[in-house]
Design a protein around this motif. Structure first.
Motif, PDB file in Angstrom:
ATOM      1  N   TRP A  84       0.810  -1.214   0.000  1.00 43.22           N
ATOM      2  CA  TRP A  84       0.000   0.000   0.000  1.00 43.22           C
ATOM      3  C   TRP A  84       0.845   1.267   0.000  1.00 43.22           C
ATOM      4  O   TRP A  84       0.371   2.325  -0.431  1.00 43.22           O
ATOM      5  N   SER A  85       2.103   1.177   0.423  1.00 39.09           N
ATOM      6  CA  SER A  85       2.973   2.357   0.396  1.00 39.09           C
ATOM      7  C   SER A  85       3.271   2.791  -1.032  1.00 39.09           C
ATOM      8  O   SER A  85       3.557   3.966  -1.295  1.00 39.09           O
ATOM      9  N   GLN A  90       1.888   9.738  -1.271  1.00 36.86           N
ATOM     10  CA  GLN A  90       2.945   9.851  -0.272  1.00 36.86           C
ATOM     11  C   GLN A  90       2.392  10.440   1.029  1.00 36.86           C
ATOM     12  O   GLN A  90       1.724  11.469   1.016  1.00 36.86           O
ATOM     13  N   GLY A  91       2.654   9.763   2.129  1.00 36.04           N
ATOM     14  CA  GLY A  91       2.164  10.209   3.426  1.00 36.04           C
ATOM     15  C   GLY A  91       0.775   9.714   3.768  1.00 36.04           C
ATOM     16  O   GLY A  91       0.322   9.853   4.905  1.00 36.04           O
ATOM     17  N   GLU A  92       0.075   9.130   2.785  1.00 36.88           N
ATOM     18  CA  GLU A  92      -1.272   8.626   3.032  1.00 36.88           C
ATOM     19  C   GLU A  92      -1.190   7.224   3.609  1.00 36.88           C
ATOM     20  O   GLU A  92      -0.408   6.393   3.161  1.00 36.88           O
ATOM     21  N   GLN A  93      -1.981   6.943   4.608  1.00 38.31           N
ATOM     22  CA  GLN A  93      -1.972   5.657   5.290  1.00 38.31           C
ATOM     23  C   GLN A  93      -3.276   4.910   5.026  1.00 38.31           C
ATOM     24  O   GLN A  93      -4.351   5.410   5.345  1.00 38.31           O
ATOM     25  N   GLU A 132      -5.434  -0.877  20.129  1.00 35.28           N
ATOM     26  CA  GLU A 132      -6.390  -0.349  19.160  1.00 35.28           C
ATOM     27  C   GLU A 132      -5.998  -0.572  17.711  1.00 35.28           C
ATOM     28  O   GLU A 132      -6.860  -0.596  16.842  1.00 35.28           O
ATOM     29  N   ARG A 133      -4.692  -0.730  17.418  1.00 38.81           N
ATOM     30  CA  ARG A 133      -4.281  -0.784  16.016  1.00 38.81           C
ATOM     31  C   ARG A 133      -3.026  -1.619  15.835  1.00 38.81           C
ATOM     32  O   ARG A 133      -2.223  -1.782  16.748  1.00 38.81           O
ATOM     33  N   VAL A 134      -2.901  -2.148  14.603  1.00 35.17           N
ATOM     34  CA  VAL A 134      -1.731  -2.911  14.203  1.00 35.17           C
ATOM     35  C   VAL A 134      -1.183  -2.260  12.945  1.00 35.17           C
ATOM     36  O   VAL A 134      -1.920  -2.080  11.961  1.00 35.17           O
ATOM     37  N   GLU A 135       0.105  -1.882  12.967  1.00 42.27           N
ATOM     38  CA  GLU A 135       0.742  -1.245  11.804  1.00 42.27           C
ATOM     39  C   GLU A 135       1.649  -2.257  11.118  1.00 42.27           C
ATOM     40  O   GLU A 135       2.369  -3.016  11.779  1.00 42.27           O
ATOM     41  N   PHE A 136       1.627  -2.226   9.762  1.00 44.45           N
ATOM     42  CA  PHE A 136       2.380  -3.184   8.965  1.00 44.45           C
ATOM     43  C   PHE A 136       3.452  -2.475   8.134  1.00 44.45           C
ATOM     44  O   PHE A 136       3.381  -1.261   7.890  1.00 44.45           O
ATOM     45  N   ARG A 137       4.423  -3.251   7.687  1.00 42.99           N
ATOM     46  CA  ARG A 137       5.559  -2.693   6.943  1.00 42.99           C
ATOM     47  C   ARG A 137       5.146  -2.072   5.614  1.00 42.99           C
ATOM     48  O   ARG A 137       5.845  -1.200   5.082  1.00 42.99           O
ATOM     49  N   ASN A 138       4.036  -2.525   5.056  1.00 45.79           N
ATOM     50  CA  ASN A 138       3.605  -2.020   3.744  1.00 45.79           C
ATOM     51  C   ASN A 138       2.814  -0.720   3.831  1.00 45.79           C
ATOM     52  O   ASN A 138       2.233  -0.270   2.838  1.00 45.79           O
ATOM     53  N   GLY A 139       2.788  -0.108   5.002  1.00 49.32           N
ATOM     54  CA  GLY A 139       2.108   1.186   5.152  1.00 49.32           C
ATOM     55  C   GLY A 139       0.647   1.100   5.536  1.00 49.32           C
ATOM     56  O   GLY A 139      -0.011   2.135   5.671  1.00 49.32           O
ATOM     57  N   ASP A 150     -17.846   8.563  12.928  1.00 48.67           N
ATOM     58  CA  ASP A 150     -16.738   9.526  12.985  1.00 48.67           C
ATOM     59  C   ASP A 150     -15.395   8.839  12.777  1.00 48.67           C
ATOM     60  O   ASP A 150     -14.463   9.437  12.229  1.00 48.67           O
ATOM     61  N   LEU A 151     -15.261   7.591  13.234  1.00 53.28           N
ATOM     62  CA  LEU A 151     -14.022   6.850  13.026  1.00 53.28           C
ATOM     63  C   LEU A 151     -13.809   6.537  11.552  1.00 53.28           C
ATOM     64  O   LEU A 151     -12.679   6.536  11.054  1.00 53.28           O
ATOM     65  N   VAL A 152     -14.893   6.296  10.835  1.00 47.51           N
ATOM     66  CA  VAL A 152     -14.815   5.874   9.435  1.00 47.51           C
ATOM     67  C   VAL A 152     -14.686   7.069   8.499  1.00 47.51           C
ATOM     68  O   VAL A 152     -13.947   7.033   7.503  1.00 47.51           O
ATOM     69  N   ARG A 153     -15.369   8.158   8.818  1.00 51.30           N
ATOM     70  CA  ARG A 153     -15.463   9.310   7.914  1.00 51.30           C
ATOM     71  C   ARG A 153     -14.093   9.941   7.671  1.00 51.30           C
ATOM     72  O   ARG A 153     -13.314  10.179   8.576  1.00 51.30           O
ATOM     73  N   GLY A 154     -13.793  10.199   6.380  1.00 45.69           N
ATOM     74  CA  GLY A 154     -12.575  10.907   5.997  1.00 45.69           C
ATOM     75  C   GLY A 154     -11.327  10.051   5.960  1.00 45.69           C
ATOM     76  O   GLY A 154     -10.238  10.572   5.706  1.00 45.69           O
ATOM     77  N   ARG A 155     -11.443   8.743   6.177  1.00 49.04           N
ATOM     78  CA  ARG A 155     -10.282   7.866   6.172  1.00 49.04           C
ATOM     79  C   ARG A 155     -10.071   7.266   4.786  1.00 49.04           C
ATOM     80  O   ARG A 155     -11.016   7.051   4.029  1.00 49.04           O
TER      81      ARG A 155
END
Length: 543
Positions: A84-85, A90-93, A132-139, A150-155
């Motif tokens: 996904w990176s 650029q900079g978007e997750q 709350e979250r798991v981050e992966f190497r692929n971004g 509210d958690l979903v909106r704008g992501r």
């Protein structure tokens, strides 16, 4: 899902072949003959999809394996589906959102994901892992939470996966109802190169909300791009013992048919709509001070202080017109010491001149003793919680109740469901699977039920009729004022579970009044029930 070094560890049993079929739908792989037959049976379609499915409504019974499968899909989509990176700006997750119906459901999903991530190849892809979250190497990031718009909106959501979505809030007043959450998710997935993935899974429940709407639109529809899958528990989990289902059917047939056989419930409906509650609310009024020469009544819903329920009280009085006015509404959320709460509430009661209080029969022993120690007599209510709600309903529908401005109270009332059991008995309560409570609604209903007058039958209908006629008379828009060209006016009165409709065509007669005969002697007051029922008979509305 077949490789035990990745996601396949929990899916090695031969009975999981049905879930491999669903996984192929998401990845776009062709189905074999057995899988194609399963697809046609569960979707009602004759045509197989010709590519990856990007929106799947998955309806299957309890113990079918939905949460385990959804957790695996969430990890696959975040960690393995793409780099996904390189795909996002650029900079978007990119975010995979795995949403539970409540906090308990979210904890179950976290547990499944934690187990799957113990596979060595997957754990090596994780750069950060929190509650709350798991981050992966692929971004990409996997977030596990409750359904919150509210958690979903704008992501930048590369996938949104919702579990037990039939039990999400469906009322339009909630900012995070099912339609709002899905509506907030779809724009975020629109910019994902492959279109993102929306998968909503649940066992079936009542016939309303996003999931029921999409089932009607998609099941058996060969022309739609999105797919709805409907199957009983045993189809997706052939290892489920038949005795489990048989025992559930014997205990509660309607519930078991929904939970294990995926048959929508016919016996469940909303208790009261939000617009009725809003019309009964005095907005901006949080509490009313005690007034002289007014007799107040109090009702409580006690709790032990260590669980999830709050300890609530409600105070109210009846005005000169017979309407019940709520004056005080308090709740203490856990954790707390019950004795301290009783002492605090007893002080409030004394300010309103109250020396006794009613409540349900929960722990009536210690509850009554604690109130007595604080100078307040405790009396268990003769009515069950369901009976309190059903008894209070006509007051709310007829406009003979004025509520305090509490959004939590209104949402608790809206969250109630009304059930008709096989023996004809009605009950009201929260389903319990949404994590919501009814403490405030319970004490409010207790005050309304205990203070209401006899509003059964024609009197309740007549009072609604009288109030509306009076309001229209003042506004100059009364159906009883003769017009050159009468305009049809349709009125509906709802009392309890019964509705009456009457067409007025501008030539009706006013509500019955006490007439004085010419001889000067007052006639006896008419029986309003008999008068109004006679009007309904003439209108052809009752036998």
């Amino acid at each position: 899902m077949r490789d035990p070094k990745l996601l396949g560890g929990p899916f090695q049993a031969p009975t999981f072949w049905t879930w491999f079929c669903v996984a192929k739908l998401l990845s776009g792989e062709p189905l074999d003959e057995r899988e194609a037959e399963l697809f046609r049976r569960c979707t009602g379609r004759t045509k197989l999809p010709d590519g990856p499915v990007r929106a799947l409504i998955f309806l299957s019974g309890r113990r079918s394996g939905k949460d385990r499968f959804m957790s695996a899909v969430a990890i696959y989509r975040a960690a393995l589906a793409a780099d996904w990176s390189q795909t996002l700006s650029q900079g978007e997750q990119g975010v995979v959102l795995l949403l539970g119906a409540d906090k308990k459901q979210a904890r179950i999903l976290r547990s499944y994901c934690a187990g799957l991530l113990q596979a060595p190849l997957l754990s090596s892809l994780v750069t950060r892992n929190t509650e709350e979250r798991v981050e992966f190497r692929n971004g990409a990031v996997l977030e596990i939470a409750t359904n919150d718009a509210d958690l979903v909106r704008g992501r930048s959501a590369i996938a949104v996966l919702g579990t037990e979505a039939c039990f999400w809030r469906t009322d339009g007043a909630s900012a995070s109802n099912d339609e709002e959450v899905v509506g907030a998710a779809e724009p975020g997935m629109a910019m994902i190169p492959d279109g993102g993935l929306l998968m909503m899974a649940s066992s079936v429940h009542r016939r309303r909300g996003y999931m029921h709407r999409r089932w009607k639109e998609l099941h058996g529809n060969d022309e739609a791009d999105d797919i709805c899958w409907l199957s009983p528990s045993s189809t997706m989990n052939p290892a489920l013992p038949a005795s489990v289902v048989e025992k559930a059917l014997a205990k509660d047939p309607a519930r078991a048919r929904a939970e294990f056989l995926s048959i929508w419930r016919e016996d469940v409906s909303d208790f009261i709509p939000m617009d009725v509650l809003e019309s009964a609310t005095d907005f901006g009024v949080r509490e009313r001070p005690p007034q002289p020469s007014t007799r107040y009544f109090a009702f409580t819903d006690a709790a032990g202080g260590t669980g999830k329920d709050g300890f609530a009280i409600c105070l109210g009085h009846r005005d000169k017109h017979g309407a019940v006015i709520l004056d005080v509404l308090r709740e203490r959320a856990p954790r707390f010491v019950p004795a301290d709460v009783v002492k605090e509430y007893a002080d409030i009661l004394r300010r309103y001149g109250i020396r006794s209080i009613k409540g349900d029969r929960y722990s009536s022993g210690w509850n009554a003793n604690e109130w007595e120690r604080n100078g307040i007599h405790y009396e268990p209510s003769d009515l069950t919680k369901s009976e309190l709600f059903l008894s209070a309903l006509p007051m709310l529908l007829s406009g003979q109740a004025r509520l305090l401005d509490s959004e939590k109270l209104r949402l608790q009332f809206v969250g109630l469901e009304r059930r008709v059991h096989s023996n004809g008995r009605e009950s009201v309560g929260d389903d319990g699977r949404t994590g919501s409570h009814d403490d405030l609604a319970n004490v409010c209903a207790g005050v309304l039920a205990e203070l209401k007058e006899d509003w059964s039958g024609g009197r309740a209908i007549f009072e609604v009729y009288r109030q509306q006629a009076e309001a229209e008379r003042i506004a100059g828009d009364s159906p009883f004022i003769k017009r050159d060209k009468p305009e049809p006016i349709k009125r509906t009165w709802a009392v309890g579970s019964v509705e009456w409709q009457l067409e007025q065509e501008g030539r009706g007669s006013p509500p019955p009044q006490n007439d004085t005969p010419a001889i000067g002697r007052a006639a006896p007051a008419p029986n309003l029930d008999e008068v109004w029922n006679e009007k309904l008979k003439k209108a052809g509305l009752v036998a």
